[in-house]
Write an enzyme that holds these catalytic residues in place. Structure first.
Site, short mmCIF file in Angstrom:
data_model
loop_
_atom_site.label_atom_id
_atom_site.label_comp_id
_atom_site.label_asym_id
_atom_site.label_seq_id
_atom_site.Cartn_x
_atom_site.Cartn_y
_atom_site.Cartn_z
N GLU A 138 0.81 -1.22 0.00
CA GLU A 138 0.00 0.00 0.00
C GLU A 138 0.84 1.27 0.00
OE1 GLU A 138 -0.78 -2.64 1.82
OE2 GLU A 138 -2.87 -3.11 1.39
N HIS A 164 -12.65 -4.04 8.15
CA HIS A 164 -13.07 -4.01 6.75
C HIS A 164 -14.36 -3.20 6.58
CE1 HIS A 164 -10.11 -7.12 6.27
NE2 HIS A 164 -10.41 -7.35 5.02
#
Lengths: 352, 327
Positions: free
Chosen positions: B62, B131
């Site tokens: 990321e 999430h």
């Protein structure tokens, strides 16, 4: 900073003399910047490149204006070597009109996009991830250019270092990583917090060609950089250059270096690159008075830059609102016309 | 008009921009696998049309997905970085906040950072604490960034186009539940301007402001209240920075009552900004104080009864709306 764009073999006295001049300019800039800091003319701290000049100089002598470099917090030397204007840089340090970054960034955020210097950086390792992106842009656009990222030894312990090296290899990008190993991560001896055999071994673990050089020998750096950059331009993919040096100054100029052993700095100072280069020039046909004149010229230029910067005005406070972003209403405190973007939030064409 | 899902509409929008401008490209995890974006097929088939240099399938990195997008943007391209979920976006906050948002400013305007970063938000059933977060307020708080949170397929497609064409870095936040939601998408270019809200239902008694999936729930609430003879105006902000103050002020001056609904944790959320701003600018028009509703200040729990306890449901919005109307 004289630009030598053809990767000629080094140890040719005229070329080495040009490198010497660039190193002197960097040294003079750093010494005078410290003087200016001590005299209260610099609003923030400065990270000096004294004793490490040979690396940026030897590497950038092999780059073109169209090539990109990404630097770090210790970026003055890289900037000058890549062709940034020292007069504008000194104004930036003093926060004056005409500074490289419009006096918005200071020492840690010097950039000169006109010569491919994409910025010094206050966050370690971010130059690596942005560097691989710049290399991807070059690849996408089909340009004939390369990217060089300068990092220190301390940065090899940050995660993005590994992500970026892996990424560069996966996409076979035109990029060179230059690790300037000056032994210190801020005030910590890097080897005391680092496992394994060091930066070269770490780069090789990704299958990246990695080479070690005496970073205080400007000819050696120049020769190796010419070789590696030639490989990259020839489609050889990422290369890793590890240059051994020593940070003779503190992490920042006012660092008293209480963490160092007595005599350590003095011992390393004997090996500093400008003295070594001068000695080499003396035995290779460059007259001593020529060498001294070159050194004096560097200091004269920087002294003039300091005087010019002191005379330059500070920017108007309203400029603080410029260049934030295109979208968005003016800030409540902003004076008329000083902020980007109309009240309705639509895109403004007039900026900076 | 063509009916399609949010995911399909946004994928079409991306493809149209990539055809229009060869400097537009996308990078992220799983973009070129069979399902192209494992969550909702947002990239399916694009690799075949645009090839691996423009649909770049990345490692799970990321920091570098975001950092590379920044570097590629300052070097003259228009990357669309997909971080899959706002929760994973936190791995790249440094590159987004310290670099993308500040490069233009701290280098004195020498460079622009024209990138889009996609970060999906919202509770997804059973996805629990890591999430399901809605982090839009984090980025609204960061000078230099644009933040959009479209709530319909047409707005998703149209705002992605504006985001790609913008010279500012844009955080594009799509709700995971919306990916499969369908809606009419215009057959023309359908560009939706940044910073312009959409009044999706007009009314006179209460202004209900929201964005993303919550705006759809607010429409349900307005329908329910219509059955009671109450007329509710629903504004879908679509863009959070900049946000359409003019549309909200005008509505509040008409209705005199405002409720702001968000899915994110209420404390320190974007609804607080809207509420304060409207209070500062429209105090004279307010019949009662502005109210907001958001999630309790806790991580998103897993088991269904607890997960439902966390959710900002139409019933909860309705109760808060009735309270606002009664005051």
């Amino acid at each position: 900073m004289s630009k030598i764009t053809e990767p000629v073999r080094t140890n040719e006295p005229a070329r080495v003399f040009e490198l010497f001049k660039t190193m002197c300019l960097i040294r003079a800039f750093e010494e005078r910047a410290e003087d200016a800091f001590d005299a209260g003319f610099v609003n923030g701290s400065i990270h000096q490149y004294i004793g490490e000049e040979a690396i940026g100089t030897g590497v950038c002598a092999n780059l073109r204006d169209s090539d990109y470099i990404l630097s770090n917090h210790r970026g003055h030397g890289h900037s000058i070597a890549k062709g940034a204007n020292p007069e504008a840089m000194m104004k930036e340090l003093m926060g004056r009109v005409g500074g490289t970054s419009g006096a918005k960034g200071g020492s840690m955020h010097i950039a000169d996009f006109s010569v491919g210097m994409l910025g010094a950086n206050g966050v370690l390792a971010d130059g690596l991830t942005m560097g691989v992106g710049a290399a991807q842009a070059i690849s996408l656009k089909g340009e004939d250019a390369i990217v060089t990222v300068f990092v220190g030894d301390g940065t090899t312990n940050r995660g993005p270092f590994y992500e970026a090296l892996n990424w560069a290899m996966v996409y076979a990008l035109p990029i060179m990583f230059v690790c300037e190993n000056n032994s210190y991560a801020s005030s910590t001896m890097t080897r005391s917090v680092t496992a394994g055999e060091g930066p070269v071994a770490r780069a090789k673990a990704f299958g990246m060609p990695a080479f070690d050089v005496d970073g205080n020998d400007v000819s050696a750096v120049d020769t190796l950089a010419a070789d590696l950059i030639g490989r990259i331009r020839g489609g050889g993919g990422p290369q890793f250059l590890h240059a051994r040096t020593y940070r003779v100054k503190g992490h920042i100029s006012r660092d008293k270096m209480l963490y160092r052993a007595e005599g350590e700095t003095e011992e390393h100072w004997k090996d500093e690159p400008i003295g070594r280069c001068a000695a080499w020039l003396a035995t290779n046909g460059i007259a001593e008075d020529e060498v001294n004149a070159a050194r004096d010229a560097a200091y004269a230029r920087i002294d003039a830059a300091v005087a010019e910067a002191k005379e330059a005005p500070f920017p108007d406070a309203s400029l603080a609102y410029a260049d934030v972003q295109d979208y968005g209403p003016p800030e409540p405190w902003a004076q008329d016309g000083s902020q980007d973007g109309p009240q309705d939030g639509s895109q403004s064409g007039s900026t900076s | 008009m063509t009916e399609m899902t949010f995911a399909d509409a946004v994928r079409e929008g991306l493809a149209e921009e990539m055809r229009r401008d060869p400097l537009v490209w996308a990078l992220g995890e799983d973009l070129s696998t069979a399902h192209g974006g494992t969550s909702a097929n947002q990239y399916t088939g694009l690799i075949d049309e645009f090839g691996p240099k423009r649909i770049v399938n990345t490692p799970i990195s990321e920091n570098t997905i975001m950092g590379a997008a920044v570097g590629a943007a300052v070097a003259g391209t228009r990357p669309v970085a997909d971080l899959r979920m706002a929760d994973f976006g936190m791995c790249a906050v440094d590159e987004l906040v310290n670099q993308a948002a500040k490069i233009r400013y701290m280098f004195g305007g020498q460079a622009r950072v024209p990138l889009v970063v996609r970060q999906a938000i919202g509770v997804r059933k059973g996805a629990a604490a890591q999430h399901s977060q809605s982090t839009e307020a984090w980025y609204v708080h960061t000078p230099g960034l644009v933040v959009v949170a479209p709530g319909t397929p047409a707005d998703g497609r149209g705002l992605l186009k504006s985001a790609i064409r913008a010279d500012d870095p844009v955080v594009f936040m799509e709700h995971k539940d919306l990916w499969v939601a369908t809606g009419d998408v215009p057959d023309d270019e359908g560009v939706v301007p940044i910073g312009v809200a959409k009044t999706v239902r007009t009314g006179n008694d209460l202004t209900l402001v929201s964005w993303s999936k919550m705006a759809r729930l607010c429409e349900e609430v307005a329908e329910t209240l219509a059955g009671d003879g109450v007329s509710v105006e629903v504004i879908d902000l679509r863009s959070l920075w900049p946000w359409d103050t003019a549309a909200v002020y005008a509505s509040v001056r008409k209705t005199g009552r405002l409720l702001v609904a968000q899915e994110a944790v209420q404390t320190g959320g974007f609804a607080a900004e809207v509420a304060t701003d409207v209070t500062e600018h429209c105090f004279d028009a307010l019949k009662t104080h502005v109210r907001r509703i958001g999630a309790p200040r806790m991580p998103v729990p897993y088991a269904e009864p607890m997960e439902n306890e966390y959710r900002v449901t139409p019933e909860r919005i309705l109760a808060r709306a009735r309270e606002t109307l009664a005051a």
